[in-house]
Design a protein around this motif. Structure first.
Motif, PDB file in Angstrom:
ATOM      1  N   ASP A 182     -10.331  -7.533  13.644  1.00  0.00           N
ATOM      2  CA  ASP A 182      -9.481  -8.674  12.860  1.00  0.00           C
ATOM      3  C   ASP A 182      -8.964  -8.205  12.091  1.00  0.00           C
ATOM      4  OD1 ASP A 182     -11.262  -9.702  11.391  1.00  0.00           O
ATOM      5  OD2 ASP A 182     -11.918 -11.138  13.019  1.00  0.00           O
ATOM      6  N   SER A 183      -7.696  -8.695  11.976  1.00  0.00           N
ATOM      7  CA  SER A 183      -7.409  -8.730  10.109  1.00  0.00           C
ATOM      8  C   SER A 183      -8.891  -8.550   8.573  1.00  0.00           C
ATOM      9  CB  SER A 183      -6.290  -8.833   9.409  1.00  0.00           C
ATOM     10  OG  SER A 183      -6.113 -10.623  10.121  1.00  0.00           O
ATOM     11  N   CYS A 184      -8.799  -9.325   9.044  1.00  0.00           N
ATOM     12  CA  CYS A 184     -10.226  -9.832   7.370  1.00  0.00           C
ATOM     13  C   CYS A 184     -11.180  -8.514   7.906  1.00  0.00           C
ATOM     14  CB  CYS A 184     -10.797 -11.132   8.135  1.00  0.00           C
ATOM     15  SG  CYS A 184     -12.474 -11.358   7.336  1.00  0.00           S
ATOM     16  N   VAL A 185     -11.333  -8.328   9.241  1.00  0.00           N
ATOM     17  CA  VAL A 185     -12.640  -7.235   8.633  1.00  0.00           C
ATOM     18  C   VAL A 185     -12.268  -5.911   8.364  1.00  0.00           C
ATOM     19  CG1 VAL A 185     -14.666  -5.733  10.745  1.00  0.00           C
ATOM     20  CG2 VAL A 185     -13.861  -8.674  11.031  1.00  0.00           C
ATOM     21  N   LYS A 186     -11.018  -6.088   9.104  1.00  0.00           N
ATOM     22  CA  LYS A 186     -10.188  -4.470   8.040  1.00  0.00           C
ATOM     23  C   LYS A 186     -10.273  -3.791   6.816  1.00  0.00           C
ATOM     24  CE  LYS A 186      -7.912  -2.863  12.871  1.00  0.00           C
ATOM     25  NZ  LYS A 186      -6.539  -3.445  13.602  1.00  0.00           N
ATOM     26  N   ARG A 187     -10.058  -5.777   6.424  1.00  0.00           N
ATOM     27  CA  ARG A 187     -10.058  -5.737   4.966  1.00  0.00           C
ATOM     28  C   ARG A 187     -11.354  -5.655   3.835  1.00  0.00           C
ATOM     29  NH1 ARG A 187      -8.786  -9.564   1.340  1.00  0.00           N
ATOM     30  NH2 ARG A 187      -8.691 -11.166   2.490  1.00  0.00           N
ATOM     31  N   ARG A 188     -11.739  -6.021   5.062  1.00  0.00           N
ATOM     32  CA  ARG A 188     -13.382  -5.682   4.106  1.00  0.00           C
ATOM     33  C   ARG A 188     -13.980  -4.599   4.546  1.00  0.00           C
ATOM     34  NH1 ARG A 188     -14.748 -10.172   1.024  1.00  0.00           N
ATOM     35  NH2 ARG A 188     -13.888 -12.167   1.470  1.00  0.00           N
ATOM     36  N   SER A 189     -13.175  -3.651   5.533  1.00  0.00           N
ATOM     37  CA  SER A 189     -13.849  -2.681   5.973  1.00  0.00           C
ATOM     38  C   SER A 189     -12.804  -1.828   4.633  1.00  0.00           C
ATOM     39  CB  SER A 189     -13.333  -2.123   7.246  1.00  0.00           C
ATOM     40  OG  SER A 189     -14.124  -3.196   7.941  1.00  0.00           O
ATOM     41  N   SER A 190     -12.005  -1.764   4.731  1.00  0.00           N
ATOM     42  CA  SER A 190     -11.192  -0.885   3.969  1.00  0.00           C
ATOM     43  C   SER A 190     -11.481  -1.104   2.058  1.00  0.00           C
ATOM     44  CB  SER A 190      -9.995  -1.066   4.205  1.00  0.00           C
ATOM     45  OG  SER A 190      -9.163  -2.042   3.165  1.00  0.00           O
ATOM     46  N   GLN A 191     -11.914  -2.399   1.694  1.00  0.00           N
ATOM     47  CA  GLN A 191     -12.704  -2.208   0.554  1.00  0.00           C
ATOM     48  C   GLN A 191     -14.118  -1.700   0.093  1.00  0.00           C
ATOM     49  OE1 GLN A 191     -12.817  -6.357   0.554  1.00  0.00           O
ATOM     50  NE2 GLN A 191     -10.529  -6.811  -0.363  1.00  0.00           N
ATOM     51  N   LEU A 192     -14.514  -2.253   1.846  1.00  0.00           N
ATOM     52  CA  LEU A 192     -15.771  -0.729   1.306  1.00  0.00           C
ATOM     53  C   LEU A 192     -15.526   0.391   1.351  1.00  0.00           C
ATOM     54  CD1 LEU A 192     -18.213  -3.890   2.794  1.00  0.00           C
ATOM     55  CD2 LEU A 192     -18.959  -2.649   0.623  1.00  0.00           C
ATOM     56  N   ASN A 193     -14.776   0.684   1.976  1.00  0.00           N
ATOM     57  CA  ASN A 193     -14.436   2.075   2.772  1.00  0.00           C
ATOM     58  C   ASN A 193     -15.432   2.639   3.803  1.00  0.00           C
ATOM     59  OD1 ASN A 193     -12.569   4.398   1.981  1.00  0.00           O
ATOM     60  ND2 ASN A 193     -14.038   5.177   0.427  1.00  0.00           N
ATOM     61  N   ARG A 194     -15.519   2.189   4.643  1.00  0.00           N
ATOM     62  CA  ARG A 194     -16.367   2.208   5.501  1.00  0.00           C
ATOM     63  C   ARG A 194     -15.788   1.246   6.791  1.00  0.00           C
ATOM     64  NH1 ARG A 194     -21.204   1.941   2.611  1.00  0.00           N
ATOM     65  NH2 ARG A 194     -20.214   2.356   0.907  1.00  0.00           N
ATOM     66  N   ARG A 195     -16.649   1.602   8.020  1.00  0.00           N
ATOM     67  CA  ARG A 195     -16.178   0.913   9.398  1.00  0.00           C
ATOM     68  C   ARG A 195     -17.799  -0.064   8.851  1.00  0.00           C
ATOM     69  NH1 ARG A 195     -17.890   2.254  13.519  1.00  0.00           N
ATOM     70  NH2 ARG A 195     -18.817   3.888  12.706  1.00  0.00           N
ATOM     71  N   PRO A 196     -17.822  -1.232   9.753  1.00  0.00           N
ATOM     72  CA  PRO A 196     -19.031  -1.804  10.134  1.00  0.00           C
ATOM     73  C   PRO A 196     -19.572  -1.149  11.037  1.00  0.00           C
ATOM     74  CG  PRO A 196     -17.280  -2.968  10.796  1.00  0.00           C
ATOM     75  CD  PRO A 196     -16.684  -1.904  10.270  1.00  0.00           C
ATOM     76  N   ILE A 197     -21.272  -1.321  10.956  1.00  0.00           N
ATOM     77  CA  ILE A 197     -21.887  -1.039  12.340  1.00  0.00           C
ATOM     78  C   ILE A 197     -21.926  -1.717  13.806  1.00  0.00           C
ATOM     79  CG2 ILE A 197     -23.290   0.862  11.122  1.00  0.00           C
ATOM     80  CD1 ILE A 197     -25.152  -0.803  10.254  1.00  0.00           C
ATOM     81  N   ALA A 198     -21.648  -2.968  13.095  1.00  0.00           N
ATOM     82  CA  ALA A 198     -22.337  -4.188  14.140  1.00  0.00           C
ATOM     83  C   ALA A 198     -20.482  -6.183  13.450  1.00  0.00           C
ATOM     84  CB  ALA A 198     -22.904  -4.747  13.972  1.00  0.00           C
ATOM     85  N   VAL A 199     -20.623  -6.485  14.136  1.00  0.00           N
ATOM     86  CA  VAL A 199     -19.696  -8.017  14.187  1.00  0.00           C
ATOM     87  C   VAL A 199     -20.079  -9.219  14.679  1.00  0.00           C
ATOM     88  CG1 VAL A 199     -17.508  -8.713  13.280  1.00  0.00           C
ATOM     89  CG2 VAL A 199     -17.705  -6.316  12.214  1.00  0.00           C
ATOM     90  N   ASP A 200     -20.382 -10.369  13.931  1.00  0.00           N
ATOM     91  CA  ASP A 200     -20.664 -10.989  15.110  1.00  0.00           C
ATOM     92  C   ASP A 200     -19.899 -12.077  14.482  1.00  0.00           C
ATOM     93  OD1 ASP A 200     -21.675 -12.887  16.614  1.00  0.00           O
ATOM     94  OD2 ASP A 200     -23.998 -12.517  16.061  1.00  0.00           O
ATOM     95  N   LYS A 201     -19.205 -12.877  15.873  1.00  0.00           N
ATOM     96  CA  LYS A 201     -17.933 -14.561  15.517  1.00  0.00           C
ATOM     97  C   LYS A 201     -19.492 -15.302  15.552  1.00  0.00           C
ATOM     98  CE  LYS A 201     -13.803 -12.702  15.392  1.00  0.00           C
ATOM     99  NZ  LYS A 201     -13.701 -13.043  13.689  1.00  0.00           N
ATOM    100  N   ALA A 202     -19.811 -15.861  14.621  1.00  0.00           N
ATOM    101  CA  ALA A 202     -21.532 -16.730  14.755  1.00  0.00           C
ATOM    102  C   ALA A 202     -20.683 -18.207  13.337  1.00  0.00           C
ATOM    103  CB  ALA A 202     -22.596 -15.898  14.667  1.00  0.00           C
ATOM    104  N   GLN A 203     -22.175 -18.292  13.245  1.00  0.00           N
ATOM    105  CA  GLN A 203     -22.302 -19.404  12.056  1.00  0.00           C
ATOM    106  C   GLN A 203     -22.481 -19.203  10.633  1.00  0.00           C
ATOM    107  OE1 GLN A 203     -23.130 -22.977  13.691  1.00  0.00           O
ATOM    108  NE2 GLN A 203     -21.996 -22.672  15.660  1.00  0.00           N
ATOM    109  N   TYR A 204     -22.810 -19.953   9.662  1.00  0.00           N
ATOM    110  CA  TYR A 204     -24.061 -19.562   9.044  1.00  0.00           C
ATOM    111  C   TYR A 204     -24.163 -21.003   7.894  1.00  0.00           C
ATOM    112  CZ  TYR A 204     -25.003 -18.375   4.574  1.00  0.00           C
ATOM    113  OH  TYR A 204     -25.895 -17.536   3.113  1.00  0.00           O
TER     114      TYR A 204
END
Lengths: 209, 258
Positions: free
Chosen positions: B196-218
């Motif tokens: 999703d766009s949020c993950v993409k945005r964070r990825s581009s900020q960190l200039n790398r791709r995530p290795i895993a994403v979990d829709k969960a709770q914190y």
């Protein structure tokens, strides 16, 4: 297309150009040997140009993968090392330009940027590395790349010009402007170590030359 | 330029590089004979060169070297498997592929290495270096990795382990080790395009791709947990926790992976 297995040729005895030819012909080990020979230098160039180990790792990986893929575009007018350097430096410059378009502002990034470089733990050297690394970041990418190649890696202006794909005069001019900017930033290191003992003699030589 | 007037450092640096014409160089030389501050400026420039030369040359860390070997092994695998379509070499020597190639080197290390072992003995044809992949289906469980890579994705690879566990993570759990939470079956891998766009945005900020994403709770709040490599050598990951509005629920932190 593979080389006959009963005539193995020790990779270490081959020139870079031979290895690249073999790689293009399908020798699966040839490119690994090229990587093994040059990875330390490529790493040094990338780490110094980018000033960040994570970015440098990504850049060098991109560069080697790209070199692997486009080996056939190497036409042999330049040395293989020059060609590899060019790919690495371009990967670094691309990264820097991308980064400047999208500045790293979020709190998430602080941690990444602050990470120490994996350097030998000699306090003086480490301090020098960090100071120089921080100072280089203040320079425009073109000047930084020129200084990394010429002053830090010790390549000739001509070699650096070949790597950067610009005339020698342009490299000299980028180096000159970069050094002029670094003087006030690094002046506090002047008397800090014995690295600089010869400088006045050299300065005098230039002055009187 | 005598008396109170001095040359600026840039001019002196150009002089030292021999970039100035004869007349200017002569003028500077005459000036330097009588001007101590400009002589010091020249010496300072020389000191800068020596400082730069004195920085120790680092060797490539073993982890980075291994990562590159694995990327190249995966590259080899991809090239062997793909039918050959010649690319086009453009002006700067870059090979432009006519069709998008599927890149496998974004896969977790174990999977890529395993794939390399399976097909590693296959011969490679002379022109596969310029090969691109047609829309050929690949082995079972790998189809979900396929993506038409943009430049960025090609660089970063395409596979991301995606979950919607709904698990309520605590701070302690997120300090790691995390591998058990995020070790995905191949079916869990999705393409970077599906993020999703949020993950993409964070990825581009960190200039790398995530290795895993979990829709969960914190801590009881709905959250997306993103895990990025921080340092594979040190086995550390960067954990980003955001809410549904993509706002950080806590400061990004480092965690152990294994």
């Amino acid at each position: 297309m593979n080389l006959p297995p009963d005539h193995p040729s020790p990779a270490a005895a081959l020139t870079d150009a031979d290895l690249l030819t073999r790689h293009i012909a399908g020798d699966q080990d040839a490119f690994s040997e090229i990587v093994k020979r040059h990875r330390d230098r490529m790493w040094a160039v990338a780490l110094r140009t980018l000033g960040d180990p994570d970015e440098a790792a990504d850049a060098v990986q991109d560069a080697f993968v790209s070199a692997y893929r486009k080996a056939e575009s190497f036409r042999g007018e330049a040395a293989v090392t020059t060609w590899l350097h060019r790919i690495v430096v371009n990967a670094c410059l691309d990264r820097m330009r991308r980064r400047s378009v999208r500045p790293l502002a979020d709190d998430e990034l602080i941690d990444v940027v602050e990470r120490d470089s994996p350097l030998p733990d000699h306090t003086l050297e480490r301090e020098l590395s960090m100071e120089v690394s921080a100072a280089l970041k203040l320079l425009p990418p073109d000047q930084r790349a020129a200084l990394v190649l010429v002053d830090m890696m010790g390549y000739s202006v001509e070699d650096a010009a070949a790597v950067l794909g610009v005339p020698a005069g342009t490299v000299k001019s980028r180096c000159a402007r970069g050094r002029a900017k670094l003087v006030p930033i690094l002046s506090h290191l002047r008397n800090q170590s014995d690295l600089t003992r010869v400088s006045s003699a050299k300065g005098a030589e230039l002055r009187d030359g | 330029m005598t008396g109170d007037t001095h040359y600026d450092l840039e001019t002196l640096a150009e002089f030292a590089e021999g970039l100035l014409d004869d007349a200017s160089a002569r003028g500077i030389r005459e000036h330097l004979a009588v001007c101590d501050p400009c002589g010091e400026g020249l010496a300072d420039l020389s000191t800068v060169r020596e400082l730069l030369a004195a920085v120790p040359t680092p060797a490539m860390p073993l982890g980075v070297a291994m990562r590159i070997d694995q990327a190249l092994a995966a590259e080899r695998t991809v090239l062997i498997e793909q039918p050959v379509t010649l690319g086009v070499v453009d002006d700067d020597g870059q090979v432009v592929r006519k069709r998008a190639a599927r890149r496998r080197w974004g896969l977790p290390v174990g999977m890529a290495a395993a794939a390399a072992v399976v097909v590693g003995s296959t011969a490679i044809a002379a022109n596969v270096l310029l090969s691109a992949q047609g829309p050929t289906a690949s082995g079972p469980g790998e189809g979900s990795v396929a993506a038409a890579p943009t430049k960025t994705q090609q660089r970063a690879g395409t596979a991301v382990a995606m979950f919607a566990s709904g698990h309520n993570y605590t701070s302690k759990e997120l300090s790691g080790p995390l591998v058990d939470y995020f070790s995905a079956a191949p079916g869990n891998y999705g393409s970077a395009e599906d993020l999703d766009s949020c993950v993409k945005r964070r990825s581009s900020q960190l200039n790398r791709r995530p290795i895993a994403v979990d829709k969960a709770q914190y801590n009881g709040n709905e959250a997306t947990i993103m895990v990025f490599w921080k340092d594979q050598v040190r086995n550390t990951v960067q954990v980003v926790v955001v809410d549904s509005a993509c706002k950080s629920l806590r400061k990004a932190a480092t965690a152990a992976w294994k």
